[in-house]
Structures are given as structure tokens and as C-alpha cells.
Design a protein around this motif. Sequence first.
Motif, short mmCIF file in Angstrom:
data_model
loop_
_atom_site.label_atom_id
_atom_site.label_comp_id
_atom_site.label_asym_id
_atom_site.label_seq_id
_atom_site.Cartn_x
_atom_site.Cartn_y
_atom_site.Cartn_z
N THR A 69 20.38 30.36 24.30
CA THR A 69 20.01 31.77 24.29
C THR A 69 20.41 32.38 22.95
OG1 THR A 69 22.15 32.63 25.05
CG2 THR A 69 20.61 31.87 26.75
N GLU A 72 22.54 37.86 23.02
CA GLU A 72 22.39 38.83 24.11
C GLU A 72 21.93 38.17 25.39
OE1 GLU A 72 20.91 39.79 20.87
OE2 GLU A 72 22.98 40.52 20.64
N GLY A 73 21.80 36.84 25.37
CA GLY A 73 21.38 36.12 26.57
C GLY A 73 19.88 35.94 26.70
N LYS A 74 19.12 36.36 25.66
CA LYS A 74 17.66 36.23 25.72
C LYS A 74 17.24 34.80 25.39
CE LYS A 74 13.42 38.46 24.04
NZ LYS A 74 12.73 37.34 23.41
N PHE A 85 16.08 36.70 30.34
CA PHE A 85 17.51 36.76 30.04
C PHE A 85 18.28 35.95 31.08
CE2 PHE A 85 15.85 40.47 27.94
CZ PHE A 85 16.62 40.60 26.79
N ILE A 86 19.30 35.25 30.61
CA ILE A 86 20.22 34.54 31.49
C ILE A 86 21.48 35.38 31.62
CG2 ILE A 86 21.64 32.47 31.79
CD1 ILE A 86 18.71 31.95 32.21
N THR A 87 21.80 35.78 32.85
CA THR A 87 22.91 36.70 33.07
C THR A 87 23.93 36.11 34.04
OG1 THR A 87 21.83 37.76 34.96
CG2 THR A 87 21.34 38.66 32.76
N GLU A 88 25.07 36.76 34.11
CA GLU A 88 26.13 36.34 35.04
C GLU A 88 25.64 36.45 36.48
OE1 GLU A 88 30.71 37.60 36.23
OE2 GLU A 88 29.76 38.47 34.46
N ASP A 89 24.99 37.57 36.81
CA ASP A 89 24.51 37.77 38.19
C ASP A 89 23.55 36.66 38.60
OD1 ASP A 89 26.00 40.05 38.44
OD2 ASP A 89 24.34 41.44 38.03
N LEU A 90 22.69 36.27 37.68
CA LEU A 90 21.70 35.23 37.98
C LEU A 90 22.40 33.90 38.27
CD1 LEU A 90 18.40 34.66 36.06
CD2 LEU A 90 19.93 32.75 36.47
N TYR A 108 27.98 33.65 23.48
CA TYR A 108 27.50 34.28 24.71
C TYR A 108 27.47 33.26 25.86
CZ TYR A 108 24.42 36.47 28.13
OH TYR A 108 23.90 36.99 29.31
N LEU A 112 29.78 33.10 29.24
CA LEU A 112 29.06 33.19 30.52
C LEU A 112 29.41 32.03 31.44
CD1 LEU A 112 26.88 34.64 32.19
CD2 LEU A 112 25.17 33.26 31.01
#
Length: 300
Positions: A69, A72-74, A85-90, A108, A112
Amino acid sequence: MMLTGMHVAIIGGDARQLEVIRKLTELDAKLSLVGFDQLAHNFTGATKMYIDEIDFSDIDAIILPVHGTNLEGKIDTVFSNEKIFITEDLLLKTPKHCVIYSGISNSYLDELIKKVNRKYVQLFERDDVAIYNSIPTAEGTIMMVIQHTDFTIHGSRIAVLGLGRVGMTVARTFAALGAKVKVGARRSEHLARITEMGLEPFPLHDLEKEVRDIDVCINTIPTMIVTASVISKMPAHTLIIDLASKPGGTDFRYAEKRGIKALLAPGLPGVVAPKTAGQIIANVLSQLLFYDLTKRKGNA
């Protein structure tokens, strides 16, 4: 070696990922493809989806692009305009056995992965992937030297910096083409190996002295080593090719000021031979996924 029953999400990427998709579908894995909606080709057993359509609680592995990524996780993908985007919630929605794969990492992704406590594999940290990838890297370097010089490789004076997995292949390849290759290294065993290879070794602390008569400098060391002081000692016609990961190990600002052509060229396998580079990743990935599947069944 089959991957029947394994659900893998492949998220974004470039032409290399197509070889991964092809290989994993052959092995009967169930694939959810995110960021491939503009890809004309369809693969049996693979479903194109948007990221919010995936049930991540059913995912056994996530395969990110080679570059992972951005900060910013994109995720970048050449086959879609979708913003992914790859996020913590996901990632927290995934089962605890879910493994995340990418080529390289960054701050990032490191942070994560620590938060979600999932297994994370950086494929390009593996010796086998790096050694296989050194082959198209060397070929791409040859291409760049031919494109950006007005003399033959045969008989030219080339300095390769570093005798790691890439440096060794690059040095051997240019020597086979008739170049006069010398290789700079820090470790005494590397200097011994360079001698054994029939090449000229030199310690890197002598770099300023050693660049005075070269035509091409190929750097593989990912720290600032081709400094302004080193560049100032090079002949005006010298070509610098930096194969180290961004931002490379060359003072590009000073090289431009001095009028010396310096090119940053990370990721050459994906540029010059995406099919081969994809097959390298696919073959190693399939072995790792099979190991994870077998291990999970053994613990069941």
C-alpha cells in the motif's frame, strides 16, 4: 498440491497478479478479485468484486500487490478506478488464521499488521524470490545500459556495488557479456567470493578511488553510497543505474548538477518481464498457501 477449500482475496496489482490468479485457479482455490473490474479476461473460480462486497470473515489469505500500500493504506491497481484502502477494521474481520502477503512493506503496513495481529509475509524478503527475480533484473539492467550509452557492454568498465542476491547475478551477467567488472563489497567473505568468480574485488571504503575509470556504475545497496563526493570522481560519461529500492542509494540531485545520467530502476522484473515475474511470485505463493492450508487442517 491443491488448494481446494481455500478462499483467497487478491486485492489490486498489475500484470504480475494475473499469473498469480491463473496459478491459484488451476490449484482450485476460491478467489475474490478486488480491483480487477476493467480486466476483460475472466478466470474460472475467480469472482470480480468490490471491496465492500467481500465477507472477510471467510477469507483465508489476502494477497496485496508487490508494492503493498501507500502510506495512507491505498492500494494501486492498473485494472480498476476503484479507490481501495486496507484498514484496521477490514483486517480485524478476517479469521485469526488469515495470512496477508505482499512483496514489500512500509511503515503503514507494519503498524497495521501489529495492531491486527495477523501473520504477514513479505515475499521479496525471501531468498528464493529475490534470487529468481535477479534474473529479469539483470536483463532489464542490460536493456537500460544499451539504451543509455553509445558504447558496447563488451570491453566496458563496470562497477557493481554490493554482492547480495541481485548484485551477484548482475555482476556475473555483465562479465559474461565481456565487460570488465569490478565489484565493491564490505564483507571479507564477499570479497573472497568476487575473486572466486573471476572478477575484481574492492572494499567499499575505496569507492571514490575505484570509480575514477568506470563507464557504468550499478548500485544494489539501499543506503546512500553513491554520494556527491563519489560522483565528483567519476568520468563525465559515466552512467549510474540504481537498482536499490526507493529512494535508492544515489545522490540524484548532485548527479544531475554534474551532468551525469543517473537512473533509479527498482522493480525491473515487473517492467521488463511481467509474465516471468508473476510466475515467480505465483509459484512461491502457491507453496506457501498449501503449507498454511495443510498446517491448518493438521491443527483442526
